[in-house]
Design an enzyme around this catalytic site. Sequence first.
Site, PDB file in Angstrom:
ATOM      1  N   ASP A  73      47.695  58.717  44.922  1.00 27.57           N
ATOM      2  CA  ASP A  73      47.681  57.442  45.626  1.00 27.57           C
ATOM      3  C   ASP A  73      46.243  56.942  45.529  1.00 27.57           C
ATOM      4  OD1 ASP A  73      47.446  55.405  47.531  1.00 27.57           O
ATOM      5  OD2 ASP A  73      49.087  56.240  48.732  1.00 27.57           O
ATOM      6  N   TYR A 155      45.351  34.024  39.173  1.00 24.62           N
ATOM      7  CA  TYR A 155      45.092  33.418  40.486  1.00 24.62           C
ATOM      8  C   TYR A 155      43.912  34.071  41.220  1.00 24.62           C
ATOM      9  CZ  TYR A 155      48.486  37.027  42.059  1.00 24.62           C
ATOM     10  OH  TYR A 155      49.169  38.195  42.298  1.00 24.62           O
TER      11      TYR A 155
HETATM   12  C1  HXC Z   1      57.036  40.991  54.211  1.00 24.87           C
HETATM   13  C2  HXC Z   1      56.751  43.199  53.613  1.00 24.87           C
HETATM   14  C3  HXC Z   1      57.529  43.008  52.440  1.00 24.87           C
HETATM   15  C4  HXC Z   1      58.094  41.693  52.213  1.00 24.87           C
HETATM   16  C5  HXC Z   1      56.850  45.067  52.481  1.00 24.87           C
HETATM   17  N1  HXC Z   1      56.354  44.486  53.578  1.00 24.87           N
HETATM   18  N2  HXC Z   1      57.566  44.197  51.765  1.00 24.87           N
HETATM   19  N3  HXC Z   1      56.504  42.206  54.468  1.00 24.87           N
HETATM   20  N4  HXC Z   1      57.806  40.730  53.120  1.00 24.87           N
HETATM   21  N5  HXC Z   1      58.831  41.429  51.142  1.00 24.87           N
HETATM   22  C6  HXC Z   1      55.535  45.119  54.627  1.00 24.87           C
HETATM   23  C7  HXC Z   1      56.290  46.250  55.335  1.00 24.87           C
HETATM   24  O1  HXC Z   1      57.158  45.744  56.325  1.00 24.87           O
HETATM   25  C8  HXC Z   1      55.119  47.051  55.912  1.00 24.87           C
HETATM   26  O2  HXC Z   1      54.571  46.437  57.051  1.00 24.87           O
HETATM   27  C9  HXC Z   1      54.055  46.919  54.837  1.00 24.87           C
HETATM   28  O3  HXC Z   1      54.402  45.752  54.051  1.00 24.87           O
HETATM   29  C10 HXC Z   1      54.003  48.125  53.918  1.00 24.87           C
HETATM   30  O4  HXC Z   1      55.297  48.315  53.377  1.00 24.87           O
HETATM   31  P1  HXC Z   1      55.840  49.739  52.930  1.00 24.87           P
HETATM   32  O5  HXC Z   1      57.160  49.540  52.308  1.00 24.87           O
HETATM   33  O6  HXC Z   1      55.711  50.705  54.058  1.00 24.87           O
HETATM   34  O7  HXC Z   1      54.697  50.138  51.859  1.00 24.87           O
HETATM   35  P2  HXC Z   1      54.741  51.070  50.608  1.00 24.87           P
HETATM   36  O8  HXC Z   1      55.922  52.008  50.649  1.00 24.87           O
HETATM   37  O9  HXC Z   1      53.375  51.640  50.465  1.00 24.87           O
HETATM   38  O10 HXC Z   1      55.038  50.056  49.382  1.00 24.87           O
HETATM   39  C11 HXC Z   1      54.033  49.195  48.931  1.00 24.87           C
HETATM   40  C12 HXC Z   1      54.615  47.860  48.482  1.00 24.87           C
HETATM   41  C13 HXC Z   1      55.772  48.082  47.460  1.00 24.87           C
HETATM   42  C14 HXC Z   1      53.479  47.047  47.870  1.00 24.87           C
HETATM   43  C15 HXC Z   1      55.176  47.133  49.690  1.00 24.87           C
HETATM   44  O11 HXC Z   1      56.269  46.821  47.033  1.00 24.87           O
HETATM   45  C16 HXC Z   1      55.329  48.862  46.247  1.00 24.87           C
HETATM   46  O12 HXC Z   1      55.400  50.090  46.232  1.00 24.87           O
HETATM   47  N6  HXC Z   1      54.828  48.170  45.194  1.00 24.87           N
HETATM   48  C17 HXC Z   1      54.279  48.811  43.972  1.00 24.87           C
HETATM   49  C18 HXC Z   1      54.624  48.092  42.713  1.00 24.87           C
HETATM   50  C19 HXC Z   1      54.348  46.594  42.706  1.00 24.87           C
HETATM   51  O13 HXC Z   1      54.170  45.974  43.748  1.00 24.87           O
HETATM   52  N7  HXC Z   1      54.369  46.029  41.512  1.00 24.87           N
HETATM   53  C20 HXC Z   1      54.162  44.595  41.298  1.00 24.87           C
HETATM   54  C21 HXC Z   1      52.862  44.328  40.701  1.00 24.87           C
HETATM   55  S1  HXC Z   1      52.855  42.707  40.035  1.00 24.87           S
HETATM   56  P3  HXC Z   1      54.992  46.867  58.573  1.00 24.87           P
HETATM   57  O14 HXC Z   1      54.009  46.177  59.447  1.00 24.87           O
HETATM   58  O15 HXC Z   1      56.403  46.374  58.746  1.00 24.87           O
HETATM   59  O16 HXC Z   1      54.920  48.369  58.662  1.00 24.87           O
HETATM   60  C22 HXC Z   1      51.325  42.000  40.338  1.00 24.87           C
HETATM   61  C23 HXC Z   1      50.854  40.706  39.696  1.00 24.87           C
HETATM   62  C24 HXC Z   1      51.883  39.741  39.375  1.00 24.87           C
HETATM   63  O17 HXC Z   1      50.556  42.516  41.009  1.00 24.87           O
HETATM   64  C25 HXC Z   1      51.469  38.420  38.807  1.00 24.87           C
HETATM   65  C26 HXC Z   1      52.682  37.856  38.125  1.00 24.87           C
HETATM   66  C27 HXC Z   1      52.470  36.716  37.270  1.00 24.87           C
HETATM   67  P1  NAP Z   2      54.559  47.801  37.999  1.00 27.95           P
HETATM   68  O1  NAP Z   2      55.377  48.386  36.893  1.00 27.95           O
HETATM   69  O2  NAP Z   2      55.172  47.695  39.344  1.00 27.95           O
HETATM   70  O3  NAP Z   2      53.210  48.616  38.053  1.00 27.95           O
HETATM   71  C1  NAP Z   2      52.509  48.903  39.228  1.00 27.95           C
HETATM   72  C2  NAP Z   2      52.153  50.366  39.215  1.00 27.95           C
HETATM   73  O4  NAP Z   2      51.262  50.634  40.307  1.00 27.95           O
HETATM   74  C3  NAP Z   2      53.356  51.290  39.375  1.00 27.95           C
HETATM   75  O5  NAP Z   2      53.398  52.208  38.313  1.00 27.95           O
HETATM   76  C4  NAP Z   2      53.100  52.016  40.691  1.00 27.95           C
HETATM   77  O6  NAP Z   2      53.522  53.376  40.599  1.00 27.95           O
HETATM   78  C5  NAP Z   2      51.586  51.904  40.813  1.00 27.95           C
HETATM   79  N1  NAP Z   2      51.127  51.976  42.209  1.00 27.95           N
HETATM   80  C6  NAP Z   2      51.527  51.220  43.252  1.00 27.95           C
HETATM   81  N2  NAP Z   2      50.928  51.626  44.377  1.00 27.95           N
HETATM   82  C7  NAP Z   2      50.108  52.649  44.023  1.00 27.95           C
HETATM   83  C8  NAP Z   2      49.227  53.479  44.740  1.00 27.95           C
HETATM   84  N3  NAP Z   2      49.040  53.349  46.065  1.00 27.95           N
HETATM   85  N4  NAP Z   2      48.549  54.449  44.071  1.00 27.95           N
HETATM   86  C9  NAP Z   2      48.722  54.606  42.729  1.00 27.95           C
HETATM   87  N5  NAP Z   2      49.532  53.841  41.995  1.00 27.95           N
HETATM   88  C10 NAP Z   2      50.237  52.872  42.641  1.00 27.95           C
HETATM   89  O7  NAP Z   2      54.094  46.317  37.628  1.00 27.95           O
HETATM   90  P2  NAP Z   2      53.362  45.713  36.339  1.00 27.95           P
HETATM   91  O8  NAP Z   2      53.879  44.342  36.185  1.00 27.95           O
HETATM   92  O9  NAP Z   2      53.402  46.637  35.208  1.00 27.95           O
HETATM   93  O10 NAP Z   2      51.849  45.589  36.868  1.00 27.95           O
HETATM   94  C11 NAP Z   2      50.778  46.256  36.252  1.00 27.95           C
HETATM   95  C12 NAP Z   2      49.483  45.509  36.486  1.00 27.95           C
HETATM   96  O11 NAP Z   2      49.546  44.223  35.849  1.00 27.95           O
HETATM   97  C13 NAP Z   2      49.179  45.242  37.943  1.00 27.95           C
HETATM   98  O12 NAP Z   2      47.785  45.360  38.176  1.00 27.95           O
HETATM   99  C14 NAP Z   2      49.577  43.796  38.126  1.00 27.95           C
HETATM  100  O13 NAP Z   2      48.892  43.178  39.172  1.00 27.95           O
HETATM  101  C15 NAP Z   2      49.162  43.237  36.770  1.00 27.95           C
HETATM  102  N6  NAP Z   2      49.804  41.981  36.409  1.00 27.95           N
HETATM  103  C16 NAP Z   2      51.102  41.978  35.993  1.00 27.95           C
HETATM  104  C17 NAP Z   2      51.676  40.784  35.598  1.00 27.95           C
HETATM  105  C18 NAP Z   2      53.077  40.724  35.078  1.00 27.95           C
HETATM  106  O14 NAP Z   2      53.538  39.638  34.743  1.00 27.95           O
HETATM  107  N7  NAP Z   2      53.782  41.832  34.967  1.00 27.95           N
HETATM  108  C19 NAP Z   2      50.931  39.601  35.667  1.00 27.95           C
HETATM  109  C20 NAP Z   2      49.616  39.649  36.108  1.00 27.95           C
HETATM  110  C21 NAP Z   2      49.060  40.844  36.468  1.00 27.95           C
HETATM  111  P3  NAP Z   2      54.027  54.234  41.876  1.00 27.95           P
HETATM  112  O15 NAP Z   2      55.026  53.397  42.576  1.00 27.95           O
HETATM  113  O16 NAP Z   2      54.565  55.493  41.254  1.00 27.95           O
HETATM  114  O17 NAP Z   2      52.811  54.505  42.705  1.00 27.95           O
END
Ligand code: HXC
Ligand code: NAP
Length: 296
Positions: A73, A155
Amino acid sequence: MAYNEGMLRDGALDNKTIIITGGGTGLGKSMAAYFLKLGANIVICSRRLEVLEKTARELEETTGGNVLYAACDVRKTEQIEDVIAKSIERFGRVDGLVNNSAGNFISPTERLSFKAVDTIVDIVLRGTYYFTLALGKYWIEQKIKGTVLNISTTYAWTGSGWVVPSAMAKAGVLAMTKSLAFEWADHGIRLNAIAPGPFPTKGAWERLFPEELAKKFSFENRIPLQRLGEHQELTNLAAYLMSDFSSYMTGEVITLDGGEVLAAGQFNFLSEVSDDQWDSIEEEIKNANRNSKKSE
Ligand code: HXC
Ligand code: NAP
């Protein structure tokens, strides 16, 4: 040659060990696959060990390269230190880091709890500076000219509503990229970043474009080049930035988004104007010019 083919020559990353955070899925996994093809040893780490194990096995089978996986993590410094120690134990040293892990979801900001904001900011910003600091100390002590690539977003500059914690955190990552690129340049350590546009991944699409939204808004129509990005396009750029071919580049943030971010241009709304409308607009402006000349 097609834009979605591998770009660098074989062996471009030979003898380099690169850690990719979040390398078990999405763009991190794609970067890992391409870096392995180019000769790198790869370390992937994130929270879900079973996902990492499956990816590592698949990548070793398809590329024949060496993959180490470790649960981590990125918000926990002791787990980061553990990944670095295991990487050195297995491969002898670490040369590169891709800060790719992220958390994100769309939401009106006023609906977020404090913990929700902390969760995103801690994964994206804290995770990135913890990992960078840990490896930077090691590189400086060992006199290794390490390379960092941060995966940002467009952004980070423009800001964006509905993803405010992510925008704040990614902006911090950009500030770190440029600041440390200058400070650590005399150690030969380079830091660059990529700001990707939309590249389809399960992780991002589930949290940012759920079906409800996807039905209403099409990305392709908003992108000047009229299509989504392909992973190989991003991995080509990432491999270049991690390779010695980019040795003279540091502190740079490269946007790869089909022109999406340019939509902020003040007159870009004119893309809605038809050819017929342009005929009458041109006439109207020319009339105004003639009238203003007469009244001079
Ligand atoms: C409001 C939310 C929510 C939602 C979670 N929370 N989802 N609040 N709307 N949709 C709140 C929960 O209620 C909680 O607050 C807090 O956030 C933490 O949530 P948990 O589920 O306990 O956290 P966790 O298990 O650590 O999961 C982290 C996460 C999850 C970020 C919420 O989505 C995750 O694991 N994401 C990892 C992968 C990811 O996000 N990939 C996308 C990257 S794309 P409370 O107060 O209720 O406890 C990117 C760029 C994209 O970054 C650009 C695109 C062009
Ligand atoms: P993704 O597959 O959801 O990748 C996110 C990764 O982060 C997952 O492998 C997840 O693995 C890991 N992660 C989340 N919380 C973590 C933690 N606490 N510790 C360690 N690892 C953690 O999404 P993606 O689209 O490939 O995104 C990759 C990168 O590209 C991100 O930085 C995102 O912001 C950037 N990005 C993506 C896009 C797009 O269009 N896809 C656009 C702009 C930027 P675990 O859940 O196993 O931890």
